[in-house]
Design a protein around this motif. Structure first.
Motif, mmCIF file in Angstrom:
data_model
loop_
_atom_site.group_PDB
_atom_site.id
_atom_site.type_symbol
_atom_site.label_atom_id
_atom_site.label_comp_id
_atom_site.label_asym_id
_atom_site.label_seq_id
_atom_site.Cartn_x
_atom_site.Cartn_y
_atom_site.Cartn_z
ATOM 1 N N PRO A 43 -7.534 0.396 12.951
ATOM 2 C CA PRO A 43 -8.492 0.429 11.850
ATOM 3 C C PRO A 43 -9.847 1.005 12.272
ATOM 4 O O PRO A 43 -10.320 0.786 13.385
ATOM 5 N N ARG B 248 -6.820 6.609 2.833
ATOM 6 C CA ARG B 248 -7.204 5.401 3.563
ATOM 7 C C ARG B 248 -6.535 4.211 2.884
ATOM 8 O O ARG B 248 -6.306 4.215 1.679
ATOM 9 N N ASP C 292 -5.781 -0.367 3.590
ATOM 10 C CA ASP C 292 -6.134 -1.558 4.362
ATOM 11 C C ASP C 292 -4.911 -2.466 4.474
ATOM 12 O O ASP C 292 -4.363 -2.898 3.463
ATOM 13 N N SER D 207 -4.201 -1.099 -1.756
ATOM 14 C CA SER D 207 -5.566 -0.693 -1.380
ATOM 15 C C SER D 207 -5.655 0.794 -1.033
ATOM 16 O O SER D 207 -6.714 1.260 -0.639
ATOM 17 N N GLN E 125 -6.695 -5.611 8.406
ATOM 18 C CA GLN E 125 -7.604 -5.600 9.552
ATOM 19 C C GLN E 125 -8.770 -4.625 9.359
ATOM 20 O O GLN E 125 -9.588 -4.461 10.248
ATOM 21 N N GLY E 126 -8.838 -3.946 8.260
ATOM 22 C CA GLY E 126 -9.853 -2.919 8.010
ATOM 23 C C GLY E 126 -9.161 -1.620 7.622
ATOM 24 O O GLY E 126 -7.947 -1.491 7.717
ATOM 25 N N TYR E 127 -9.942 -0.662 7.172
ATOM 26 C CA TYR E 127 -9.364 0.592 6.686
ATOM 27 C C TYR E 127 -8.755 1.426 7.801
ATOM 28 O O TYR E 127 -9.340 1.600 8.862
ATOM 29 N N GLN E 128 -7.571 1.925 7.536
ATOM 30 C CA GLN E 128 -6.900 2.891 8.395
ATOM 31 C C GLN E 128 -6.937 4.225 7.657
ATOM 32 O O GLN E 128 -6.765 4.275 6.445
ATOM 33 N N ASN F 266 0.853 -1.193 0.000
ATOM 34 C CA ASN F 266 0.000 0.000 0.000
ATOM 35 C C ASN F 266 0.886 1.240 0.000
ATOM 36 O O ASN F 266 1.650 1.456 0.947
#
Length: 170
Positions: free
Chosen positions: A131, A103, A105, A47, A108-111, A24
């Protein structure tokens, strides 16, 4: 929360890429260098996505910038859509001190986070390591606000002093 201070890295002649991990990344470059106020451009990898404005303003969606001294939050409630850009996309109004919402990922989910730029200079990044949480943009008062605040304190002090003097003479 993680802050990455870069102290003003120029991306005018050479693109600058920051890797958040896991493939990323975000790359800043200058587009349309022949123009005297060349806008910054941004592309993403993995992502990573940029806060962008779409229809009815732009079609396709274009990256947007936020004033860095106005405060606010970059996060899941940001009034923008997040878009990935494989090729550099121009960031409107990026000539002055600006915040670019991000943003990504890491599994674990979007940061959420932001990059702070000024023209073709990257000041740094700030992003949340947990996240789903947004990142606050610290508001910096404008000089006029400081002047008004200091004047107000001066007037209050003068009024208190006059009240004390009036009470003693009575």
């Amino acid at each position: 929360m993680k802050t990455v201070g870069l102290g003003g890295v120029s991306f005018y002649d050479t693109p600058y890429t920051y890797d958040f991990g896991g493939g990323n990344s975000v790359t800043f470059t200058t587009v349309d260098k022949g123009f005297s106020f060349a806008p910054a451009g941004v592309s993403t990898g993995g992502s990573t996505q940029i806060a962008s404005l779409g229809a009815p303003f732009y079609d396709p969606a274009q990256p947007t910038s936020y004033f860095s001294n106005r405060g606010g939050t970059i996060g899941p409630d940001t009034l923008a859509q997040y878009v990935g850009y494989s090729a550099p996309a121009a960031i409107a109004y990026s000539i002055s001190d600006s915040i670019i919402g991000l943003r990504f990922d890491l599994g674990q989910g979007y940061q959420y986070g932001y990059a702070q730029i000024a023209g073709s200079t990257l000041q740094g990044f700030r992003f949340e390591t947990t996240p789903g949480l947004g990142v606050n943009i610290a508001a910096v008062p404008e000089p006029a606000s400081w002047a008004l605040l200091i004047s107000g304190f001066g007037i209050i002090g003068l009024a208190m002093r006059r009240r004390r003097v009036a009470a003693v003479t009575a």
